[in-house]
Structures are given as C-alpha cells and as structure tokens.
Scaffold this motif. Structure first.
Motif, PDB file in Angstrom:
ATOM      1  N   LEU A  86       0.847  -1.190   0.000  1.00  0.00           N
ATOM      2  CA  LEU A  86       0.000   0.000   0.000  1.00  0.00           C
ATOM      3  C   LEU A  86       0.879   1.236   0.000  1.00  0.00           C
ATOM      4  O   LEU A  86       1.980   1.239   0.571  1.00  0.00           O
ATOM      5  N   ASP A  87       0.382   2.306  -0.616  1.00  0.00           N
ATOM      6  CA  ASP A  87       1.132   3.550  -0.567  1.00  0.00           C
ATOM      7  C   ASP A  87       0.763   4.295   0.706  1.00  0.00           C
ATOM      8  O   ASP A  87       0.037   3.770   1.571  1.00  0.00           O
ATOM      9  N   GLU A  88       1.239   5.541   0.862  1.00  0.00           N
ATOM     10  CA  GLU A  88       1.013   6.297   2.105  1.00  0.00           C
ATOM     11  C   GLU A  88      -0.451   6.628   2.317  1.00  0.00           C
ATOM     12  O   GLU A  88      -0.864   6.959   3.433  1.00  0.00           O
ATOM     13  N   SER A  89      -1.266   6.523   1.280  1.00  0.00           N
ATOM     14  CA  SER A  89      -2.707   6.769   1.418  1.00  0.00           C
ATOM     15  C   SER A  89      -3.477   5.468   1.518  1.00  0.00           C
ATOM     16  O   SER A  89      -4.703   5.445   1.325  1.00  0.00           O
ATOM     17  N   ASP A  90      -2.777   4.381   1.765  1.00  0.00           N
ATOM     18  CA  ASP A  90      -3.375   3.050   1.878  1.00  0.00           C
ATOM     19  C   ASP A  90      -4.040   2.579   0.584  1.00  0.00           C
ATOM     20  O   ASP A  90      -4.999   1.801   0.595  1.00  0.00           O
ATOM     21  N   VAL A  91      -3.531   3.050  -0.551  1.00  0.00           N
ATOM     22  CA  VAL A  91      -4.031   2.600  -1.858  1.00  0.00           C
ATOM     23  C   VAL A  91      -3.090   1.512  -2.365  1.00  0.00           C
ATOM     24  O   VAL A  91      -1.862   1.657  -2.299  1.00  0.00           O
TER      25      VAL A  91
END
Length: 526
Positions: free
Chosen positions: A133-138
């Motif tokens: 996941l990226d920093e935005s939880d995507v």
C-alpha cells in the motif's frame, strides 16, 4: 596563289565536319553488318534458353502442385485451418475487482502469410497488485510486461481453471522488423517455405540492343497516394534523371500501364540493416539512399518485402522521344558496368552476357552492381563503413505450403471465426473459454503423390548432366556473341566521338566566321 590558299583553308575547316559525318555513316554500316552476323548466335541462344526455361517451369509446376494440394486440405477437405488467434493487445481485465491480477487478451483471427504487420499493444498497459500500500493506503500496482511488438504472439488457448489457469501463448521470433517475416521462424511448421528454381540473367551495357533505353534498376518502396519512391540503394548514383520513365516489376503500383515519369531526384537517410538479406551492408545503421519524385502518385503500396515475401523493383529508362541518335554512345561510358542481374523471363530469351541456374530462395527483384569491385571495400559506403562488394542476392523467390493447423479458431458462441474477427479473452473466466475446435484427419494420398512428383523432378534437375551441360554450352555461344556486341559498342563510341567532333567543329566555325580577321584567314589579306 590566294585562290588556292582559300580552297585549302575552306576544305581544311569544313573537312573536319565532313570526315566526322563519314565516320558516323561508316560506323552505322559496320553495325548493320555485325548485327546480321549475330543472327545465327541470337537464334541458337534463344533456342537453348527456351529449352532450359521449359525445364525450370515444369519443375516449378510440381512445387505449385504441392502447394495446391496442401491448400485443398483447407478449402476442400476442411481437415486443416490456415487461421489462428494473434494477440493484438494485452490489458488489465475489467470487472474482476480491485487488486486482482487478471489480464485481458485481445486477439485477432489471422491468416497464415509470408509476412505480418508489426503491431503495437492495442490494449492498455496491464497492471497487477504488488501486495503493498502507498502512504494513502491505496494498493500499489505495477505494470505487467508481456506484449511483444517485435514478434508474433500466437494465442493457443489455456489450461487449468480459476486462479490456476495458465495461458498458452507462443512468442514467435520473426526478425523484429516491419513487416515480420515468417520464413525461417517456428511458423515454418505451419507455412512451409520452399525455394523456387530459376535462371539468372546477367546483362551489361554493351550487350543491350541499340534501341534498348534501359538506364538503371533498384528495389524500392512507395506508399499509396504518395509520389515519393525510395530506392534501397546506399549512396549510389544510378544515373536517374528527370524525364525518365519508371516501371514497377510485378504489381500495379501506378495507374498507367506505361509507368510513371521522374520529375525530381533527391536523397534521404535510412537504416538499411533490416534488408541485409538482399543488400550488402555493414554495421553502420544509416545510409544515404535515392528518393525519386514521380509525376503521378502511386495507387498501391510497394513494401519491402511485399505480402508475398518478395521485393518490388523499379526499372528506369530513357524517354525515347527525347533521344536524337540512339547509335551514339559517349566514349567515356563503360561497356561492362553496371552489370544487371535479374531472373530470366520469356521476354529475355536470347539476351544477356551469361546465365546461371539458381535455387537460393532470394527475392527475384533485379539488382545491379560493379563486378570489378568484387572483394574490395564498397566506395559508396566509405568512409562510414567498410563492406566488401559482393554479387547482389537475386533468386527465383519462394513458394509457401499452407500445412496449416489441426484445429480452427472459434468465437465465444462456438461459431467458426473468420479472418479479421476479434475476440477478447477477459480475465480468468474468459481465458477458460475454448479458443479452438479440433478438425478431423486428412486424406493425404493426393498430397503425397504431389510431393513424390516434386522430389523426382528436383532430383532429375540436380542429377541430370544435360541441364548444366546446356547452360555451359549456351554460355559458350554467348561468349562468342559478346565479341560481336563489344565490336558494335566500339563503333557506337566512334559515332559518339564524331557527334562530339561535329559539335566542336560547329562552335569552331562559328568563332571563325565571326572573327574580325576572317578575310586574313581566308585570303591572307585584311
């Protein structure tokens, strides 16, 4: 005294012109006599050429019979197919949920062919979930490599079910250029190439008839609607000029059956490495090649190679309406170069300086070269590259046997697919669907008989002493005739030299007649 001097002066000045015309007339008379002496040689050579050509045609007919019998398995017995699914796009599958690493394959029903267009991915860049996941939880998605623009992607179906499904795609290496070339690839199993038999004809300037207007030939490409003809001839000045007539080799590229007219000559740079099968080029990628501007646009494409796997060549000839005296030849022109090599046709029987049997599978496109440079670095490629000159690759071409597949492509509803149909295998569900239907076995008795007849004809051609003996014999007769042709050439250069003398004399006489010392020249008094 003065009258005698004037007569001598007049005869001396005018005599240059008189002797030049006399030389021209005598040379033409000699040419006529030699032409008559050539007749027995011409007829003998034509008789043997015709016999050899008939043997070649009969042998190639057996190859064509094999081709036709293979095609009957597809068209008549319906026990083989010449169609397959070609992958033309790969995308992320639609409607399968976020993070699911399923792919969608766009396939086009394609027919076996000697060449195929090189394609770009017609789908969107496919992505798969990396599990991170990226920093935005995507979820982080990564692109999936897989679509090949430089190869043929053959969709063969799939095995397994659900998430365990495996896609069966063969990536067939076909050279990587545009178009992709089937011969020599793994597809030879399904579209089998075979080399046709032929006789090469070698022609040199001195052996051409007095009224033969041929100037040059070259393999070329042109697009439909364009009037720009590009010749695949590196850095060579072919002597092509505006006003010349250009005719294509075999396809109806131009609207007029009489060919097209050259209205401009220029050049461009081009990578010729993809054409190393027909050209002698080195490691240097870019060469200068001629660009011929034509009066009328092309009505069809001429690719390199064309869809049949062969190359188109274009002949350039002088406009006969612009030629005053075809007997005259510039004394500085070489009688031996360039040498043109082409495939002997029925209209060529009895011509040329020599012939040679060929079975190398090379394109029958005519080419020319300077034979005296063989083995030396090509001066037209210096200083960019050092490539030794070698004889151009000219042959009788190839024939293709559609061996075909034991299954046929089908649509999602089970109906037979036709050439050009598009089917999308979307996600694991779509990939699990049947892509092909099996075909019944073939009755190969007629095919096997045709193959046996071909093998026997080829064995007779290569094993018979009479065929090579006839070629040796007719070349010996050609050698004797060449002596007469070179004599004709010599007399034609005498005419050309006389024409130059006449032109120079006219200029000289004009200068003398306009001189303020004209009377002094003629009478000795001012």
């Amino acid at each position: 005294m003065s009258d005698s001097y004037t007569d001598q002066m007049s005869s001396g000045v005018s005599g240059i012109s008189t002797r030049a015309r006399e030389t021209t007339n005598q040379a033409k008379l000699k040419i006529t006599v030699i032409d008559n002496n050539k007749i027995p040689y011409d007829e003998s050579i034509k008789n043997v050429d015709r016999n050899l050509q008939n043997i070649i045609v009969e042998t190639n007919d057996t190859l064509e019979k094999v081709r036709d019998e293979y095609q009957k398995r597809i068209d008549v017995q319906n026990c083989r197919s010449d169609l397959f699914w070609r992958v033309t796009g790969i995308s992320s599958a639609t409607g399968v949920g976020v993070g699911v690493s399923e792919l969608s394959y766009t396939c086009t029903c394609t027919k076996l062919s000697p060449t195929y267009p090189r394609l770009e991915n017609s789908g969107t860049m496919p992505y798969v979930d990396t599990g991170e996941l990226d920093e935005s939880d995507v979820p982080i998605l990564a692109p999936v490599a897989g679509f090949s623009t430089s190869s043929m992607m053959w969709y063969k179906g799939s095995t397994g079910t659900g998430i365990g499904i495996t896609v069966d795609i063969d990536v067939i290496d076909m050279g990587g250029e545009d178009p992709l070339v089937s011969a020599g690839s793994a597809f030879d199993t399904y579209l089998e190439p075979d080399n046709l038999h032929g006789i090469l004809l070698y022609r040199e300037p001195y052996d051409r008839d007095v009224f033969d207007f041929f100037v040059a030939t070259g393999i070329g490409t042109i697009s439909q609607g364009s009037n720009q003809l590009t010749l695949l001839t590196p850095n060579v000045n072919l002597g092509i000029k505006t006003g010349m007539v250009v005719t294509p080799s075999s396809i109806n590229v131009f609207a007029s059956s009489q060919g097209n007219i050259v209205v401009g000559v220029s050049s461009t740079t081009m990578d010729l490495r993809p054409y190393s099968d027909i050209l002698s080029v080195g490691s240097t990628s870019i060469y200068s090649v001629p660009v011929i501007t034509l009066q009328d646009p092309a009505i069809a494409n001429a690719f390199a190679p064309d869809s049949d796997g062969n190359y188109s060549y274009f002949d350039f000839s002088k406009d006969p309406d612009l030629i005053s005296d075809e007997f005259a030849i510039n004394p500085e022109v070489s009688p031996y170069a360039p040498q043109t090599i082409s495939l002997l046709g029925n209209s060529d029987l009895g011509t040329g300086v020599k012939i040679k049997y060929i079975n190398n599978g090379a394109s029958p496109a005519s080419q020319e070269w300077n034979k005296f440079l063989e083995g030396f670095p090509d001066p037209d490629l210096l200083p960019d590259d050092i490539v030794n000159v070698e004889e151009p690759k000219v042959g009788a071409g190839k024939i293709y046997y559609a061996v075909g597949f034991g299954q046929k492509p089908i649509l999602a509803n089970g109906n037979n697919a036709s050439e050009g149909d598009v089917r999308i295998f979307n996600g694991n569900v779509g990939l699990a669907q049947q892509a092909y239907a099996s075909l019944s076995g073939c009755n190969d008795s007629d095919l096997n008989a045709a193959i046996s007849a071909r093998n026997a004809a080829e064995a007779a051609l290569s094993g018979s002493n009479s065929f090579p003996e006839k070629i040796t014999l007719v070349n010996q007769v050609r050698t004797k005739r060449n002596e007469l042709n070179i004599a004709v050439w010599a007399y034609r250069t005498h005419i050309g030299n006389s024409e130059n003398e006449l032109a120079a004399n006219g200029s000289f006489m004009s200068q003398m007649n306009s001189s303020p010392y004209k009377n002094l020249l003629n009478t000795g008094t001012e």
